[in-house]
Design an enzyme around this catalytic site. Structure first.
Site, PDB file in Angstrom:
ATOM      1  N   CYS A  40       0.845  -1.189   0.000  1.00  0.00           N
ATOM      2  CA  CYS A  40       0.000   0.000   0.000  1.00  0.00           C
ATOM      3  C   CYS A  40       0.878   1.236   0.000  1.00  0.00           C
ATOM      4  CB  CYS A  40      -0.954   0.006   1.196  1.00  0.00           C
ATOM      5  SG  CYS A  40      -0.086   0.173   2.772  1.00  0.00           S
ATOM      6  N   CYS A  43       3.270   1.720   2.930  1.00  0.00           N
ATOM      7  CA  CYS A  43       4.540   0.986   2.841  1.00  0.00           C
ATOM      8  C   CYS A  43       5.585   1.863   2.157  1.00  0.00           C
ATOM      9  CB  CYS A  43       4.372  -0.304   2.032  1.00  0.00           C
ATOM     10  SG  CYS A  43       3.162  -1.461   2.669  1.00  0.00           S
ATOM     11  N   ASP A 449      11.878  29.972 -28.216  1.00  0.00           N
ATOM     12  CA  ASP A 449      13.141  30.365 -28.835  1.00  0.00           C
ATOM     13  C   ASP A 449      12.944  30.331 -30.354  1.00  0.00           C
ATOM     14  OD1 ASP A 449      15.979  30.798 -29.165  1.00  0.00           O
ATOM     15  OD2 ASP A 449      16.142  28.665 -29.614  1.00  0.00           O
ATOM     16  N   ASP A 646      16.041  24.908 -27.421  1.00  0.00           N
ATOM     17  CA  ASP A 646      16.753  23.751 -27.970  1.00  0.00           C
ATOM     18  C   ASP A 646      17.616  23.038 -26.948  1.00  0.00           C
ATOM     19  OD1 ASP A 646      18.877  25.433 -27.640  1.00  0.00           O
ATOM     20  OD2 ASP A 646      19.317  25.692 -29.761  1.00  0.00           O
ATOM     21  N   ASP A 650      19.742  27.789 -24.380  1.00  0.00           N
ATOM     22  CA  ASP A 650      18.519  28.193 -23.672  1.00  0.00           C
ATOM     23  C   ASP A 650      18.422  27.562 -22.287  1.00  0.00           C
ATOM     24  OD1 ASP A 650      17.437  29.659 -25.922  1.00  0.00           O
ATOM     25  OD2 ASP A 650      17.114  27.713 -26.853  1.00  0.00           O
TER      26      ASP A 650
END
Length: 755
Positions: A40, A43, A449, A646, A650
């Protein structure tokens, strides 16, 4: 021979931080560890809390749905074995299946996730067998418990023996889970089941001796029904991991290498960087590499999602797991093992499936307090109804414990994330973490960009204007002169001539003058190619062609004069052209109500020309790479921002944005930048990522609503709020099992979603 230098964008260093921190260094190693024994969400939280207390572990996230831990640790203070030991100390088992060698020659244990998938399949089969035996024994116990209904008398000691087998063999995992939880000073769903069924079992055993009501059938049926729920849940969770399984199945098992002049078949694991590999038509590319001989078309759809085969010739890159369609090729292996594009994609999907979305924190917090609260409610309900008789109060006590198991709550978020990230991967949208998946659809501003994102990233010939000769002859002379240059403009001219099947002449006396142009002798003529300053320097008049030149420059193109001997014979213009689907992608983003902005280092005239073609109204130009992140910060003061770039220069802006989306064909740099990677190099997938984000969050909210609503509605019912109508514990067990399966099933419905 002098050559012009390559132009290009300056590279920015990859950031070591996100936008919320500026000095914290990430731990050195990242580890994904399959874990056995979790039943679960509690856990998973137990393991997670223990790991976070260990010195040297920076981050720890344990995903119940995928049954894996994602751990970042400092290799200077901890080894992988140390991390595994810490997991095993909690009582759960970390799975390490194979030994590999580290790139520096040191042995290193690595988690084999294909083996983990096989192990999970085996566990599901074992669960199926145990369920079948439990169902048969429970049916016998149920029939024997009601001789007045079925007319069959079975000795009570035989029924007790059968119930004992169900309680302690079929239901062993519940006791084991409850013991582990107690050892870690917590409680979970196993605690509820173990207490509830044990109370029914031991009370019935006592009554066989001293007389009283029997609940052997209740205990046995509860265990069997909950086991049935776990079995369906296990199948469903396996289906949620289909994306990983399919990706792993793409790579071929063997490859054909050239060694000592002969072709030798080897296992893919034995390929080393630099090996020359032969691939024939219809075969899969085994690893990443560069073509050294031959031409072909390759179907890259399984990696990029692009259905049209891509032409490949000498010098082109090939990606492992793609399919060679037509020609035979030889290629040199450049990336093998864990470094291949496919392996990195698998790693990214696994990490995303194991990450935790912010919305999940609510469910985690509720789960941590839920079980103790339920035990208190069950005790209070027992005490409240005790005046009406022990048997009645006892039934209420067991029903409350069983109905309240928080499995559905723990599965609500991770299953939706698993399916959502897997769905994205199949469409070339790699979502690196759940936070990016949750946040993407909330962004109001999309910053794009220019170079490599909106445009193709390399100049192409757009205009050939000739004076007194044919355009083909002009292009041939220019390409013949420029073939000795490496300048991007020269490469565009030579490539255009090649596409036009124009035969080039030999050139000599090549001379390049930086920032102005080149000269070369082609045949008996001296060819000059360059800008106005170069023409002025060589005393060539261009006044009669100034209008043509200015018009091209106003369109954002780079134009050069071409002269033969002492006369200008033409103008050639190049530009970094828009990708075919950029304008459509921008239109789609606007239709979705997003504000679209172009952010570029190019001059304003060129930027506005490209923006106009793409349908973008807002342009921020003349921005240096280090200034881009500052511009993103300014926009974030207004609204949430997605930055699309890219993944190279950037990088700071991608890290600064609320969500960074890297455009890239699965390259190393793109993989490490931003929260989402678009493998197909198309910004049309930005809209797809946003739609997927919105849809996944919708499913998570649905799952959380039903999980919360289930417990809120049924716990009071089990506690007897509708007395004299009382919820039977067996029905409670069936309802609890159904709730978990329904949550996982709702997540699996996401596979029908079309981007």
């Amino acid at each position: 021979m002098k050559k012009k230098k390559h132009g290009g964008k300056p590279k920015a260093a990859m950031p070591k931080h996100d936008r919320h921190t500026s000095t914290v260094q990430a731990p050195q190693n990242h580890l994904i560890v399959p874990i056995k024994g979790m039943h679960c969400a509690t856990c998973a939280l137990t393991i997670e809390k223990k790991l976070r207390k260990v010195k040297g572990i920076g981050k720890a996230s344990v995903n119940f749905a995928s049954e894996k831990a994602h751990i970042e640790y400092d290799s200077g203070s901890l080894s992988q074995d140390d991390v595994v030991k810490e997991i095993n100390k909690t009582g759960y088992k970390a799975v390490i299946e194979k030994q590999e060698t580290h790139e520096h020659g040191m042995p290193q244990k690595e988690m084999d996730h294909s083996e983990h998938l096989k192990t999970k399949a085996g566990e599901t089969e074992a669960l199926k067998r145990k369920l079948a035996i439990g169902a048969v024994l429970s049916a016998i116990i149920f029939i024997g418990s009601f001789p007045e209904w079925f007319g069959i008398e079975i000795d009570m000691l035989i029924l007790l023996a059968l119930a004992t087998a169900v309680q302690f063999w079929v239901g062993y995992d519940f006791y084991r889970g409850a013991f582990i939880a107690a050892r870690n000073r917590t409680t979970d769903m196993n605690t509820l089941i173990a207490i509830g069924t044990s109370a029914a079992y031991f009370y019935s055993a006592r009554n066989i001796i001293f007389g009283g009501p029997m609940y052997l059938d209740t205990a046995a049926l509860i265990i069997t029904l909950i086991l049935l729920g776990r079995y369906f849940e296990s199948i469903a969770k396996g289906r949620a991991s289909d994306a990983i399984r399919k990706l792993m199945g793409l790579q071929p098992k063997t490859a054909r290498l050239v060694r000592n002049g002969r072709e030798v078949e080897v296992n893919v694991e034995d390929i080393r960087e630099g090996d020359i590999i032969v691939v024939k038509p219809g075969e899969k590319i085994p690893v990443d590499g560069i073509v050294v001989e031959g031409e072909t078309s390759i179907d890259e759809s399984m990696i990029t999602g692009e259905s049209i085969p891509v032409e490949k010739r000498k010098g082109d890159t090939v990606i492992g797991a793609t399919i060679n369609k037509f020609g035979s090729i030889h290629f040199k292996a450049t990336k093998v093992g864990k470094d291949t594009t496919l392996a990195q994609i698998v790693r990214l999907v696994e990490e995303a499936q194991g990450s935790r979305a912010p919305i999940q924190r609510l469910a985690d917090k509720v789960s941590s307090y839920f079980v103790p609260a339920v035990i208190l409610i069950a005790i209070a309900a027992f005490a409240l109804w005790l005046p009406l008789g022990f048997a009645f109060a006892f039934t209420i006590f067991v029903a409350v414990l069983i109905i309240a198991c928080p499995c559905a709550l723990g599965l609500a978020t991770p299953t939706a994330i698993m399916v959502g990230t897997g769905l994205g991967a199949q469409h070339g949208i790699l979502i690196k973490n759940a936070e990016a998946l949750e946040t993407a659809h909330k962004a109001e501003i999309i910053v794009l960009d220019k170079t490599g994102t909106l445009t193709k990233g390399k100049p192409e010939i757009t205009n050939v204007i000739s004076f007194g000769i044919s355009g083909k002859e002009l292009l041939g002379l220019a390409a013949s002169a420029e073939k000795g240059s490496e300048h991007p403009l020269a490469e565009a001219i030579v490539e255009a001539a090649a596409k036009g099947d124009i035969k080039l002449e030999k050139s000599r006396k090549f001379l390049a003058q930086s920032g102005k142009g080149i000269s070369a002798t082609v045949g008996e003529s001296r060819i000059l190619i360059g800008n106005r300053a170069f023409m002025n320097q060589n005393k060539l008049s261009y006044s009669s062609h100034e209008e043509d030149m200015s018009k091209l420059e106003d369109e954002g193109k780079t134009a050069v004069f071409v002269a033969r001997d002492s006369k200008i014979i033409g103008i050639i213009a190049v530009a970094d052209t828009l990708k075919e689907d950029s304008a459509a992608a921008v239109a789609e983003l606007k239709r979705m109500g997003k504000r679209v902005i172009m952010l570029t280092g190019d001059n304003e005239r060129t930027a506005k020309a490209i923006a106009s073609q793409a349908g973008i109204d807002e342009v921020i130009a003349n921005v240096l790479p280090e200034q881009k992140s500052e511009k993103i910060k300014e926009l974030q003061n207004q609204q949430r921002v997605i930055m699309v770039g890219d993944g190279i220069n950037d990088a700071p802006a991608l890290a600064q944005a609320d969500v960074g989306i890297a455009i890239g064909s699965g390259t190393d740099v793109a993989m490490e930048t931003g929260g989402i990677v678009l493998v197909k190099n198309s910004i049309m997938d930005v809209a797809g990522a946003i739609k997927l984000s919105k849809y996944t969050l919708k499913k998570i909210r649905q799952n959380l609503f039903w999980a919360f609503a289930y417990n809120v509605a049924l716990i009071p019912l089990a506690a007897g709020i509708l007395y004299p109508v009382v919820l039977d514990p067996v029905i409670a067990a069936g309802a609890m099992a159904f709730s978990s399966v329904s949550v996982v099933g709702n997540a699996l419905l996401m596979k029908r979603f079309r981007l």
